[in-house]
Design an enzyme around this catalytic site. Structure first.
Site, PDB file in Angstrom:
ATOM      1  N   GLN A   1      -8.855 -11.928  31.740  1.00  0.00           N
ATOM      2  CA  GLN A   1      -9.220 -10.117  32.076  1.00  0.00           C
ATOM      3  C   GLN A   1     -10.832  -9.987  31.788  1.00  0.00           C
ATOM      4  O   GLN A   1     -12.039  -9.694  32.161  1.00  0.00           O
ATOM      5  CB  GLN A   1      -8.192  -9.566  30.844  1.00  0.00           C
TER       6      GLN A   1
ATOM      7  N   TYR B   1     -13.025  -8.527  34.364  1.00  0.00           N
ATOM      8  CA  TYR B   1     -12.815  -7.145  35.026  1.00  0.00           C
ATOM      9  C   TYR B   1     -14.243  -6.021  35.624  1.00  0.00           C
ATOM     10  O   TYR B   1     -13.576  -5.604  35.781  1.00  0.00           O
ATOM     11  CB  TYR B   1     -12.344  -6.336  33.092  1.00  0.00           C
TER      12      TYR B   1
ATOM     13  N   THR C   1       5.238  -8.012  33.653  1.00  0.00           N
ATOM     14  CA  THR C   1       5.563  -6.857  32.271  1.00  0.00           C
ATOM     15  C   THR C   1       6.930  -7.331  32.288  1.00  0.00           C
ATOM     16  O   THR C   1       7.395  -6.355  33.310  1.00  0.00           O
ATOM     17  CB  THR C   1       5.498  -5.659  33.316  1.00  0.00           C
TER      18      THR C   1
ATOM     19  N   LYS D   1      -3.486  -8.935  34.457  1.00  0.00           N
ATOM     20  CA  LYS D   1      -2.350  -7.980  33.426  1.00  0.00           C
ATOM     21  C   LYS D   1      -1.303  -8.050  34.500  1.00  0.00           C
ATOM     22  O   LYS D   1      -0.449  -7.368  34.549  1.00  0.00           O
ATOM     23  CB  LYS D   1      -2.833  -6.685  33.793  1.00  0.00           C
TER      24      LYS D   1
ATOM     25  N   HIS E   1      -5.922   2.196  19.252  1.00  0.00           N
ATOM     26  CA  HIS E   1      -5.788   1.259  20.278  1.00  0.00           C
ATOM     27  C   HIS E   1      -6.995   1.071  21.118  1.00  0.00           C
ATOM     28  O   HIS E   1      -8.114  -0.052  20.902  1.00  0.00           O
ATOM     29  CB  HIS E   1      -4.756   0.770  21.432  1.00  0.00           C
TER      30      HIS E   1
ATOM     31  N   THR F   1      -1.253  -0.053  25.271  1.00  0.00           N
ATOM     32  CA  THR F   1      -1.056  -0.528  24.218  1.00  0.00           C
ATOM     33  C   THR F   1      -0.801   0.496  22.928  1.00  0.00           C
ATOM     34  O   THR F   1      -1.916   1.717  22.539  1.00  0.00           O
ATOM     35  CB  THR F   1      -1.915  -1.490  23.267  1.00  0.00           C
TER      36      THR F   1
ATOM     37  N   ASP G   1       3.652  -5.636  28.024  1.00  0.00           N
ATOM     38  CA  ASP G   1       2.584  -6.151  29.437  1.00  0.00           C
ATOM     39  C   ASP G   1       1.916  -6.744  28.850  1.00  0.00           C
ATOM     40  O   ASP G   1       0.580  -6.659  28.888  1.00  0.00           O
ATOM     41  CB  ASP G   1       1.681  -4.334  29.670  1.00  0.00           C
TER      42      ASP G   1
ATOM     43  N   ASP H   1      -0.517   2.157  34.635  1.00  0.00           N
ATOM     44  CA  ASP H   1      -0.286   1.020  33.380  1.00  0.00           C
ATOM     45  C   ASP H   1      -1.834   2.182  33.065  1.00  0.00           C
ATOM     46  O   ASP H   1      -3.095   1.802  33.378  1.00  0.00           O
ATOM     47  CB  ASP H   1      -0.759   0.123  32.571  1.00  0.00           C
TER      48      ASP H   1
ATOM     49  N   TYR I   1      -3.875   4.092  29.053  1.00  0.00           N
ATOM     50  CA  TYR I   1      -4.731   3.585  27.999  1.00  0.00           C
ATOM     51  C   TYR I   1      -5.009   4.802  27.169  1.00  0.00           C
ATOM     52  O   TYR I   1      -5.855   5.128  26.474  1.00  0.00           O
ATOM     53  CB  TYR I   1      -5.944   2.753  28.786  1.00  0.00           C
TER      54      TYR I   1
ATOM     55  N   GLU J   1      -6.399  -6.682  18.530  1.00  0.00           N
ATOM     56  CA  GLU J   1      -6.197  -6.185  17.091  1.00  0.00           C
ATOM     57  C   GLU J   1      -5.715  -6.238  15.625  1.00  0.00           C
ATOM     58  O   GLU J   1      -6.497  -6.321  15.258  1.00  0.00           O
ATOM     59  CB  GLU J   1      -5.639  -4.372  17.386  1.00  0.00           C
TER      60      GLU J   1
ATOM     61  N   ARG K   1      -6.163 -12.413  27.711  1.00  0.00           N
ATOM     62  CA  ARG K   1      -7.182 -11.853  27.576  1.00  0.00           C
ATOM     63  C   ARG K   1      -8.323 -12.282  27.996  1.00  0.00           C
ATOM     64  O   ARG K   1      -9.765 -11.772  28.251  1.00  0.00           O
ATOM     65  CB  ARG K   1      -7.459 -11.768  25.737  1.00  0.00           C
TER      66      ARG K   1
ATOM     67  N   ARG L   1     -17.598  -4.152  21.605  1.00  0.00           N
ATOM     68  CA  ARG L   1     -19.177  -3.099  21.350  1.00  0.00           C
ATOM     69  C   ARG L   1     -19.421  -2.552  19.777  1.00  0.00           C
ATOM     70  O   ARG L   1     -19.943  -1.820  19.954  1.00  0.00           O
ATOM     71  CB  ARG L   1     -19.394  -1.956  22.186  1.00  0.00           C
TER      72      ARG L   1
ATOM     73  N   GLU M   1       4.148  -1.115  24.562  1.00  0.00           N
ATOM     74  CA  GLU M   1       4.371   0.452  25.116  1.00  0.00           C
ATOM     75  C   GLU M   1       5.520   0.982  25.386  1.00  0.00           C
ATOM     76  O   GLU M   1       6.318   0.100  25.233  1.00  0.00           O
ATOM     77  CB  GLU M   1       3.646  -0.476  26.562  1.00  0.00           C
TER      78      GLU M   1
ATOM     79  N   GLU N   1       1.121  -6.680  24.692  1.00  0.00           N
ATOM     80  CA  GLU N   1       1.134  -4.813  24.768  1.00  0.00           C
ATOM     81  C   GLU N   1       1.836  -4.554  24.080  1.00  0.00           C
ATOM     82  O   GLU N   1       2.936  -3.884  24.943  1.00  0.00           O
ATOM     83  CB  GLU N   1       0.117  -4.255  25.910  1.00  0.00           C
TER      84      GLU N   1
END
Length: 367
Positions: free
Chosen positions: A206, A210, A223, A219, A106, A308, A199, A99, A101, A322, A203, A115, A169, A167
């Site tokens: 994760q 992570y 899927t 994750k 996204h 995503t 997918d 997978d 990114y 999002e 959250r 952040r 995809e 997600e």
């Protein structure tokens, strides 16, 4: 015709009491390929043996099917089966799953959520397509129920995921393998076609697990993919999104592999977002080049997904994290309900079009 001769996606189907085998969708029917083409490779319960034949066979077979459907209707009518009479299966045996990114919109949104006030993209993001290795054994066909996962949610905390997400995809299916130690050649020589992917993501699991190695249990539980694989040859191609800085040599584009595909995300039957695949920063040829540049081998049935798909507008975001800004701005549904993340009983469907073609859909219900 929605699924006409310009489309012809492949899948695996069965009728009651019969073994699964390969067919092509044509309108509201499935063309039973083994008897229609007198080729036993299509009697297999998976696309893998046919995909392994390579690009020349893919192209010649597609042309043969088109000719038979347009010029020999009396013959093909005997082998066209109404969709309501068949069950659709996982269309290929998944060998490995990667997978990526690859949406800058996204990645930027996620960076701003977690952040705030800092540069949203990590320093490596514009230099390579970031990805991780997933779990091939939990790739399931559309319609398979998705059980809410459990896991660690923080120090000493264990329980069911409370931030279950989607997600939207696009997945790329590998037909022709490579030898260990040999990078892949041209993208179109290896990749057979595309499929829609959801997918599913836990959250909260994760977020706790992570650091420092990335996604794992958040994750790997499910899927979902569409039962239909659309051949590359059918897809409208466009130039990829401009990139700055220019990628290093092996990632420089040799051809146009941007794809003009428009997605829709439906939550309990209502459209909540329309992500455009054309806005993706990294194109699939770059994903394949990066995935194999270190000598990692490809296998027939490998699946790699885009990550995503999100566009620049709020209504183009490809995940609930999002769309609701991590739950701070819940979605308001026409029923009057609101959603920050998925609740038990919710059904998510992702569908897509590429010009006049439809790529079908992928759907799953939370249990």
């Amino acid at each position: 015709m929605t699924f006409g001769v310009d489309n012809l996606p492949y899948g695996v189907f069965s009728r009651p009491g019969e073994s699964p085998r390969v067919g092509v969708r044509y309108g509201d029917h499935v063309l039973d390929l083994a008897p229609a083409l007198h080729d036993e490779v299509f009697a297999a319960p998976t696309l893998n043996p046919f995909m392994a034949r390579g690009r020349t066979a893919w192209r010649d077979t597609r042309a043969l099917i088109r000719n038979k459907l347009t010029d020999d209707a009396s013959m093909t009518e005997r082998h066209l089966i109404p969709l309501e009479q068949v069950r659709l299966h996982l269309p290929f045996q998944v060998a490995d799953y990667v997978d990526f990114y690859c949406s800058i919109d996204h990645a930027s949104n996620i960076g701003q959520i977690f952040r705030p006030g800092t540069e949203p993209l990590q320093p490596n993001w514009r230099h390579l397509p970031v990805g991780y290795h997933g779990r091939a054994g939990t790739v399931v066909v559309s319609g398979t129920p998705v059980r809410r996962p459990q896991g660690q949610l923080g120090p000493g905390a264990f329980g069911p995921c409370a931030k279950l997400d989607i997600e939207a995809e696009l997945g790329f299916v590998v037909g022709v393998p490579t030898a260990l130690g040999s990078p892949a050649g041209a993208f179109e020589e290896h990749v057979f076609g595309v499929t829609l992917v959801n997918d599913w993501s836990a959250r909260d699991i994760q977020a706790w697990e992570y650091v420092p190695l990335g996604p794992f249990l958040g994750k790997s539980f499910a899927t979902s993919i569409s039962p239909w694989i659309t051949p590359l040859e059918a897809l409208p191609r466009i130039p990829g999104r401009p990139q700055d800085p220019e990628p290093v040599g092996y990632l420089r584009r040799q051809d146009d592999w941007g794809l003009d595909i428009s997605l829709e995300i439906l939550l309990n039957g209502e459209v909540v977002s329309r992500p455009p695949y054309s806005s993706m920063y990294w194109t699939p040829d770059q994903m394949l080049a990066h995935m194999t540049v270190n000598g990692a081998s490809l296998r027939t049935g490998d699946l790699f997904a885009s990550g995503t798909i999100s566009g620049p507008a709020p209504g183009e975001r490809g995940s609930l994290i999002e769309l609701t800004w991590n739950g701070s701005d819940p979605l308001k549904l026409p029923s009057g309900e609101t959603r920050s993340f998925l609740e038990d009983g919710d059904t998510v469907t992702i569908r897509a079009t590429a010009g006049d073609l439809t790529l079908g859909e992928v759907s799953g219900t939370i249990v």
